[in-house]
Write an enzyme that holds these catalytic residues in place. Structure first.
Site, mmCIF file in Angstrom:
data_model
loop_
_atom_site.group_PDB
_atom_site.id
_atom_site.type_symbol
_atom_site.label_atom_id
_atom_site.label_comp_id
_atom_site.label_asym_id
_atom_site.label_seq_id
_atom_site.Cartn_x
_atom_site.Cartn_y
_atom_site.Cartn_z
ATOM 1 N N ARG A 15 -25.444 32.669 -21.063
ATOM 2 C CA ARG A 15 -24.883 32.845 -22.414
ATOM 3 C C ARG A 15 -24.413 31.527 -23.043
ATOM 4 N NH1 ARG A 15 -21.092 37.162 -23.851
ATOM 5 N NH2 ARG A 15 -19.924 36.901 -21.942
ATOM 6 N N GLN A 75 -26.849 28.384 -2.576
ATOM 7 C CA GLN A 75 -27.203 29.807 -2.669
ATOM 8 C C GLN A 75 -28.514 29.851 -3.475
ATOM 9 O OE1 GLN A 75 -24.893 32.183 -5.363
ATOM 10 N NE2 GLN A 75 -25.288 34.102 -4.259
HETATM 11 C C1 UD1 Z 1 -16.553 38.854 -11.752
HETATM 12 C C2 UD1 Z 1 -15.953 40.042 -11.005
HETATM 13 C C3 UD1 Z 1 -15.138 40.888 -11.984
HETATM 14 C C4 UD1 Z 1 -14.057 40.028 -12.621
HETATM 15 C C5 UD1 Z 1 -14.710 38.823 -13.319
HETATM 16 C C6 UD1 Z 1 -13.649 37.883 -13.826
HETATM 17 C C7 UD1 Z 1 -17.554 40.533 -9.212
HETATM 18 C C8 UD1 Z 1 -18.610 41.441 -8.761
HETATM 19 N N1 UD1 Z 1 -17.023 40.805 -10.423
HETATM 20 O O1 UD1 Z 1 -17.492 39.361 -12.685
HETATM 21 O O2 UD1 Z 1 -14.517 41.961 -11.309
HETATM 22 O O3 UD1 Z 1 -13.319 40.798 -13.553
HETATM 23 O O4 UD1 Z 1 -15.510 38.114 -12.372
HETATM 24 O O5 UD1 Z 1 -14.259 36.794 -14.436
HETATM 25 O O6 UD1 Z 1 -17.197 39.608 -8.519
HETATM 26 N N2 UD1 Z 1 -21.633 33.327 -8.851
HETATM 27 C C9 UD1 Z 1 -22.304 32.698 -7.848
HETATM 28 N N3 UD1 Z 1 -23.346 33.354 -7.259
HETATM 29 C C10 UD1 Z 1 -23.717 34.603 -7.618
HETATM 30 C C11 UD1 Z 1 -23.004 35.235 -8.658
HETATM 31 C C12 UD1 Z 1 -21.947 34.582 -9.259
HETATM 32 O O7 UD1 Z 1 -22.000 31.563 -7.471
HETATM 33 O O8 UD1 Z 1 -24.675 35.123 -7.020
HETATM 34 C C13 UD1 Z 1 -20.500 32.608 -9.496
HETATM 35 C C14 UD1 Z 1 -20.766 32.301 -10.963
HETATM 36 O O9 UD1 Z 1 -21.373 31.025 -11.109
HETATM 37 C C15 UD1 Z 1 -19.363 32.325 -11.550
HETATM 38 C C16 UD1 Z 1 -18.618 33.327 -10.657
HETATM 39 O O10 UD1 Z 1 -19.364 33.444 -9.479
HETATM 40 O O11 UD1 Z 1 -18.725 31.086 -11.420
HETATM 41 C C17 UD1 Z 1 -18.455 34.690 -11.326
HETATM 42 O O12 UD1 Z 1 -19.704 35.264 -11.516
HETATM 43 P P1 UD1 Z 1 -20.027 36.204 -12.732
HETATM 44 O O13 UD1 Z 1 -21.410 36.703 -12.584
HETATM 45 O O14 UD1 Z 1 -19.652 35.511 -13.987
HETATM 46 O O15 UD1 Z 1 -18.985 37.407 -12.464
HETATM 47 P P2 UD1 Z 1 -18.537 38.456 -13.502
HETATM 48 O O16 UD1 Z 1 -19.668 39.332 -13.862
HETATM 49 O O17 UD1 Z 1 -17.819 37.778 -14.607
#
Ligand code: UD1
Length: 450
Positions: A15, A75
């Site tokens: 986004r 990852q």
């Molecule tokens: C996550 C939480 C949600 C919370 C929110 C707050 C989960 C499943 N959900 O959702 O409950 O309210 O954060 O912001 O955890 N990332 C990785 N590898 C991955 C996926 C994500 O490194 O495979 C990192 C992203 O780069 C980011 C962070 O984890 O820095 C959060 O990931 P994102 O997909 O934004 O989580 P949300 O959907 O926002």
């Protein structure tokens, strides 16, 4: 209690609509990732593990520039926050203590909040915040008294669960051995088909372990997803930095027009005028003054120095006490000794200037020959005449003087006078004759055109 930190930074941040990985977008002059890393320093972590994925090379470089001892885990596929933590587990091998999981795109978590999490006695502790705004995309914390029963993701939640006002920030603290067990057991049978880190409180309870939540202000958990969010975060950072500077005894004559970087350091009783921009790596000692419209980065300004208005200090500019840098002066990689004055329209790059030397208006250190950079060395109490071009490498001795308009290509010994310009020729009474001649030429031209 020993603490290790895992920072999740593998996501693309689609986004943001950018080729740059989200965690590298700058906030207050530093990548978002550095903010999260810096917040965790107060815990003196045993290990700092950064999980990278999208733009792995660049994100790794940024992580190591902030902390050369950070452990980098790749990852390859982003299968969810739980999967990201699972990939990090080998880097925790042999560590016993508490692990705190942070996000690389959440820059405002405070050291106090992290300390609260680290001190929680529960097996799993989640950081939450209260809000009535019913935010979409965020998980809800389902509580029973002090016990965190489970976290439900927005996508998977019922209407009643979506109405819960205690929201998951994403930050989790968990005993290292417990984390390894719980994360190994995660499944991806949910709406997003991802391995959710948010499933671990329920998994902990199913094993008879304890799960709870601690809370912080919503502003601390602000995560950045869009350019608009980044701009809003910048405003939040600047407002906080201005308030802190004022509280620390810095005079800001127009606070709303001054912009700080993550690492700006300004001493008590320094004065900062309107429209001053601090890039990364600036330190200003007590009692120094930066006047309006200055742009500063990677420089040090000592006590009693006065800079600006309209000055630009670039990386490596070191100003000793009582230096005066005036309007339209640029300084780069140059050391100015005590009491040096460079008042107007000058460029000093790759230079050493001795104490109490005066640099005349329009002086330029010609430091670049088109291929290499060279240094200019000027001694103490020298006097550089206005509009002197110092063609580096060149050395001017203590107490030496250069004539205005000189192009100095050879070293000047101490106390010598060097003049390097064409000698002036004066022809008495010749000006009217010259004008008559020019008028005649003009008249002939006009006649030719008619
Ligand atoms: C996550 C939480 C949600 C919370 C929110 C707050 C989960 C499943 N959900 O959702 O409950 O309210 O954060 O912001 O955890 N990332 C990785 N590898 C991955 C996926 C994500 O490194 O495979 C990192 C992203 O780069 C980011 C962070 O984890 O820095 C959060 O990931 P994102 O997909 O934004 O989580 P949300 O959907 O926002």
């Amino acid at each position: 209690m020993q603490v290790s930190v895992i920072i999740l930074a593998a996501g693309q941040g689609s986004r943001m609509n950018s080729d740059l990985p989200k965690v590298l977008h700058p906030l207050a002059g530093a990548p978002l990732l550095h903010h999260a890393m810096r917040a965790s320093i107060s815990l003196a972590p045993d290990r700092t593990i950064v999980v990278v994925g999208h733009g792995a090379g660049a994100v790794t470089k940024a992580a190591l520039s902030e902390n050369p001892e950070a452990l980098i885990v790749t990852q390859a596929e982003q299968l969810g926050t739980g999967h990201a933590v699972r990939e990090a587990l080998p880097a925790l091998d042999g560590f016993t203590g508490k692990v705190i999981v942070l996000y690389g795109d959440t820059p405002f978590i405070t050291p106090e909040t992290l300390e609260k999490l680290a001190a929680s006695p529960a097996d799993v502790t989640v950081l939450g915040f209260h809000t009535d705004s019913r935010p979409k995309r965020y998980g809800r914390l389902v509580m029973e008294g002090e016990t965190l029963l489970r976290i439900v993701e927005y996508k998977d939640a019922t209407e009643a669960e979506r109405a819960i006002t205690l929201i998951n920030s994403g930050v989790v603290a968990c005993d290292a051995a417990v984390l390894a067990t719980l994360v190994a057991g995660l499944k991806n049978n949910n709406a997003a088909g991802e391995y959710y880190l948010t499933d671990i409180p329920a998994a902990a309870r199913a094993r008879g372990l304890t799960a709870t939540a601690v809370t912080c202000e919503e502003a601390e958990t602000l995560g950045i997803d869009t350019r608009t969010g980044l701009a809003e975060a910048e405003a939040v950072f600047q407002a906080r930095a201005r308030r802190e500077a004022l509280e620390n005894g810095v005079t800001l004559t127009a606070p709303d027009t001054v912009f700080f970087a993550l690492d700006t350091w300004i001493g008590r009783d320094a004065t900062i005028g309107p429209n001053v921009v601090f890039g990364p790596g600036v330190t200003v000692e007590s009692g120094a003054e930066v006047k309006a419209f200055c742009h500063l980065e990677g420089c040090h300004i000592s006590r009693g120095a006065v800079v600006g208005p309209f000055a630009r200090l670039r990386p490596g500019a070191e100003l000793a006490e009582d230096v005066h840098v005036g309007n339209f002066v640029e300084i780069k990689n140059a050391i100015l000794g005590e009491g040096v004055k460079v008042g107007h329209l000058s460029y000093l790059g790759d230079a050493d200037i001795g104490d109490f030397t005066n640099i005349g208006a329009g002086t330029v250190t010609c430091n670049y020959d088109g291929v290499m950079k060279h240094r200019t060395v000027i001694g103490k109490r020298a006097f550089i005449g206005s509009d002197t071009m110092l063609v580096a490498p060149v050395t001017i001795g203590d107490g030496a003087l250069t004539g205005s308009g000189s192009v100095i290509t050879d070293d000047v010994p101490p106390e010598a006078i060097a003049i390097g310009r064409a000698r002036q020729v004066t022809k008495p009474g010749l000006a009217p004759k010259l004008f008559e001649k020019l008028k005649a030429i003009k008249a002939a031209k006009l006649k030719g055109q008619s």
